[in-house]
Motif scaffolding. Structure first.
Motif, PDB file in Angstrom:
ATOM      1  N   GLU A  22       0.813  -1.218   0.000  1.00 39.29           N
ATOM      2  CA  GLU A  22       0.000   0.000   0.000  1.00 39.29           C
ATOM      3  C   GLU A  22       0.846   1.268   0.000  1.00 39.29           C
ATOM      4  OE1 GLU A  22      -3.637  -0.738   1.804  1.00 39.29           O
ATOM      5  OE2 GLU A  22      -3.771   1.196   2.809  1.00 39.29           O
ATOM      6  N   CYS A  91     -10.915  -8.665   7.249  1.00 36.27           N
ATOM      7  CA  CYS A  91     -10.838  -9.233   5.893  1.00 36.27           C
ATOM      8  C   CYS A  91     -10.520 -10.728   5.989  1.00 36.27           C
ATOM      9  CB  CYS A  91      -9.743  -8.554   5.076  1.00 36.27           C
ATOM     10  SG  CYS A  91     -10.050  -6.828   4.723  1.00 36.27           S
ATOM     11  N   ARG A  96      -1.882  -6.172   5.381  1.00 39.53           N
ATOM     12  CA  ARG A  96      -1.453  -4.938   4.725  1.00 39.53           C
ATOM     13  C   ARG A  96      -0.058  -4.577   5.191  1.00 39.53           C
ATOM     14  NH1 ARG A  96      -1.841   0.492   7.599  1.00 39.53           N
ATOM     15  NH2 ARG A  96       0.044  -0.551   8.370  1.00 39.53           N
ATOM     16  N   SER A 215      -7.889   4.895   7.427  1.00 43.26           N
ATOM     17  CA  SER A 215      -8.248   3.899   6.416  1.00 43.26           C
ATOM     18  C   SER A 215      -9.081   2.772   7.020  1.00 43.26           C
ATOM     19  CB  SER A 215      -6.991   3.341   5.744  1.00 43.26           C
ATOM     20  OG  SER A 215      -6.122   2.731   6.685  1.00 43.26           O
ATOM     21  N   THR A 216      -8.784   2.407   8.274  1.00 40.05           N
ATOM     22  CA  THR A 216      -9.557   1.368   8.945  1.00 40.05           C
ATOM     23  C   THR A 216     -10.979   1.828   9.216  1.00 40.05           C
ATOM     24  OG1 THR A 216      -7.588   0.425   9.986  1.00 40.05           O
ATOM     25  CG2 THR A 216      -9.705  -0.086  11.010  1.00 40.05           C
ATOM     26  N   LYS A 218     -12.693   4.118   7.663  1.00 37.92           N
ATOM     27  CA  LYS A 218     -13.439   4.236   6.405  1.00 37.92           C
ATOM     28  C   LYS A 218     -13.825   2.850   5.868  1.00 37.92           C
ATOM     29  CE  LYS A 218     -12.681   7.459   3.393  1.00 37.92           C
ATOM     30  NZ  LYS A 218     -13.827   8.336   3.664  1.00 37.92           N
ATOM     31  N   GLU A 219     -12.925   1.901   5.963  1.00 38.89           N
ATOM     32  CA  GLU A 219     -13.227   0.568   5.442  1.00 38.89           C
ATOM     33  C   GLU A 219     -14.294  -0.133   6.276  1.00 38.89           C
ATOM     34  OE1 GLU A 219     -10.969  -3.587   4.177  1.00 38.89           O
ATOM     35  OE2 GLU A 219      -9.855  -1.694   4.252  1.00 38.89           O
ATOM     36  N   THR A 222     -17.664   1.365   5.401  1.00 37.44           N
ATOM     37  CA  THR A 222     -18.150   0.885   4.107  1.00 37.44           C
ATOM     38  C   THR A 222     -18.722  -0.523   4.209  1.00 37.44           C
ATOM     39  OG1 THR A 222     -16.547   2.252   2.915  1.00 37.44           O
ATOM     40  CG2 THR A 222     -17.465   0.372   1.731  1.00 37.44           C
ATOM     41  N   ARG A 223     -18.081  -1.360   4.991  1.00 29.88           N
ATOM     42  CA  ARG A 223     -18.523  -2.749   5.132  1.00 29.88           C
ATOM     43  C   ARG A 223     -19.788  -2.891   5.979  1.00 29.88           C
ATOM     44  NH1 ARG A 223     -14.704  -6.977   4.348  1.00 29.88           N
ATOM     45  NH2 ARG A 223     -12.824  -6.253   3.261  1.00 29.88           N
TER      46      ARG A 223
END
Length: 448
Positions: A22, A91, A96, A215-216, A218-219, A222-223
């Motif tokens: 990343e 995930c 990452r 980033s965590t 936001k992810e 989204t999920r």
């Protein structure tokens, strides 16, 4: 055990099938290639190619020009930073690792993480290290309705936590598993707005934690049917979101905090005073780097109701100032940089703060008197912070100390990205495609 051996062991232990290599662009947005675990060692040792197009895109994925990067004739070769490896527990069998890009064996000077490391190394040459963490504010929004996930504006009301309990519990379960040691979560005085604090780290690890946090969040949003937006001011009627940088200076030789001195005025050491003076001296110039979107300036425009600083001020425990110092003994005294907006890139904020503070150290810069009472009081006659991205960039270009510290390659890259955004915003308004607020929402709401 070497860094690569530790990662290989974790891959086996956690049954990882693939690893995201990343990169983090100028906006703080991640771009990644998925590398299968059986090829991780080869890609780690020999590098993995990456198209640098990823680093010259605006938040919506449109290429900007004049970046100074040669992206058409050569790919970057990226190498992993082993200490940033994290198992993404939400995930399936995926991890990452952050990577840093090189061209012909040289690190790319435009890359934000590289630049932050370089500035921290310069600070280290003075025998000083930075211990810091970011305080994040963001809005949690229902993905289907586009409305805040809860409607109250009652600051820190316990009943609001109940409405957000499922998502908050998810954060508390996942963030520590990726190295972000959460200390507190609270609701703010706007619907769906949250503030999160976590433990500090030395050096660039602080910015790594900040990127991992954003980033965590936001992810996970989204999920789970939400949007977590770090857009600074998504609604004009509600307060803007910030990202304070809370930090202290430590002696590398003695490994102790060096900002507190019980015998000095305000109990601040001479090193601390010089550091704050440096930040304030360059505050107008580094505002562009800490409030880097068109939308960020709506937060400054509405001071004091936005809780944003409006001038180059500092004070003891004073929330109206650009720099707030919380004095609490030799181990807990903190310098709080309140200029950064939530839409900022943590690596750029870290680099800019170090560049400004370091100048204060190197030139023995004197610190002016602290502001008592409201810094919004016009009677203080303090230099004003810029009120637009265009104005902020103009000031940045006149500050030779900051330009030299961050490097001409990085500055050219940064200004190219931001001039593109300003140009797109102006074009949208001129052709009446959308109004200004709608353009900002389209550009930043889902992406930042």
């Amino acid at each position: 055990m070497s860094g690569i051996d530790k990662v290989l062991a974790l891959i086996v232990q956690n049954k990882i099938a693939a690893i995201r290599f990343e990169l983090v662009d100028i906006h703080g947005i991640g771009h990644s290639r998925l590398i299968t675990s059986r090829h991780f060692k080869d890609k780690a040792v020999h590098g993995s190619s990456f198209n640098l197009l990823a680093l010259v895109l605006d938040p919506k994925g449109i290429k900007f020009s004049d970046s100074g990067m040669c992206i058409d004739d050569v790919d970057a070769v990226t190498y992993p930073v082993y200490e940033t490896f994290q198992n993404l527990v939400w995930c399936q069998s995926t991890a990452r690792i952050l990577v840093e890009p090189t061209i012909k064996g040289e690190y790319i000077p435009q890359y934000p993480r590289n630049n932050a490391r370089r500035l921290l190394d310069r600070l280290g040459e003075q025998g000083v290290s930075l211990f810091s963490s970011f305080v994040h504010e963001f809005y949690l929004v229902d993905e289907k309705t586009g409305e805040p996930a809860e409607k109250s504006c009652n600051y820190a009301a316990t009943s609001r936590l109940c409405k957000l309990e499922a998502f908050i519990n998810l954060l508390l379960a996942c963030l520590p598993r990726v190295g972000v040691d959460v200390e507190s979560i609270e609701t703010l005085d706007a619907p769906g707005q949250l503030r999160v604090t976590y433990k500090s780290a030395f050096g660039v690890g602080s910015a790594d934690n900040a990127y991992t946090f954003k980033s965590t969040v936001k992810e996970l949003a989204t999920r789970n049917g939400f949007v977590a937006t770090f857009m600074t001011k998504p609604w004009p009627e509600h307060r803007g979101s910030t990202t304070y940088l809370c930090h202290s200076l430590w002696s590398l030789q003695e490994h102790k905090c060096i900002v507190f001195d019980s015998t000095a005025e305000n109990s601040l050491s001479s090193t601390c005073q010089k550091w704050i003076a440096g930040i304030l001296s360059h505050a107008q110039a580094i505002t562009a780097l800490m409030a880097p979107t068109v939308n960020c300036y709506s937060r400054f425009e509405t001071s004091p109701t936005s809780h944003a600083p409006s001038n180059c001020s500092w004070g003891i425990g004073n929330r109206t100032c650009a720099i707030r110092v919380k004095v609490d003994g030799s181990k807990r005294t903190i310098i709080e940089n309140r200029i950064p907006s939530s839409g900022s890139n943590p690596y750029v904020v870290l680099a800019a703060t170090v560049a400004a503070g370091l100048d204060g150290l190197l030139t023995d810069m004197p610190l002016k008197a602290a502001t008592e009472g409201s810094a919004y009081d016009q009677g203080y006659d303090l230099p004003e912070l810029p009120l637009s991205l265009e104005q902020a960039m103009e000031v940045l270009e006149t500050d030779e100390v900051i330009l030299d510290a961050l490097g001409k390659d990085f500055i050219k890259y940064f200004l190219a990205a931001k001039r593109h955004e300003c140009s797109e915003a102006l074009r949208a308004r001129k052709v009446a495609v959308v109004d200004g607020e709608s353009w900002e929402h389209n550009m930043y709401f889902d992406t930042i």
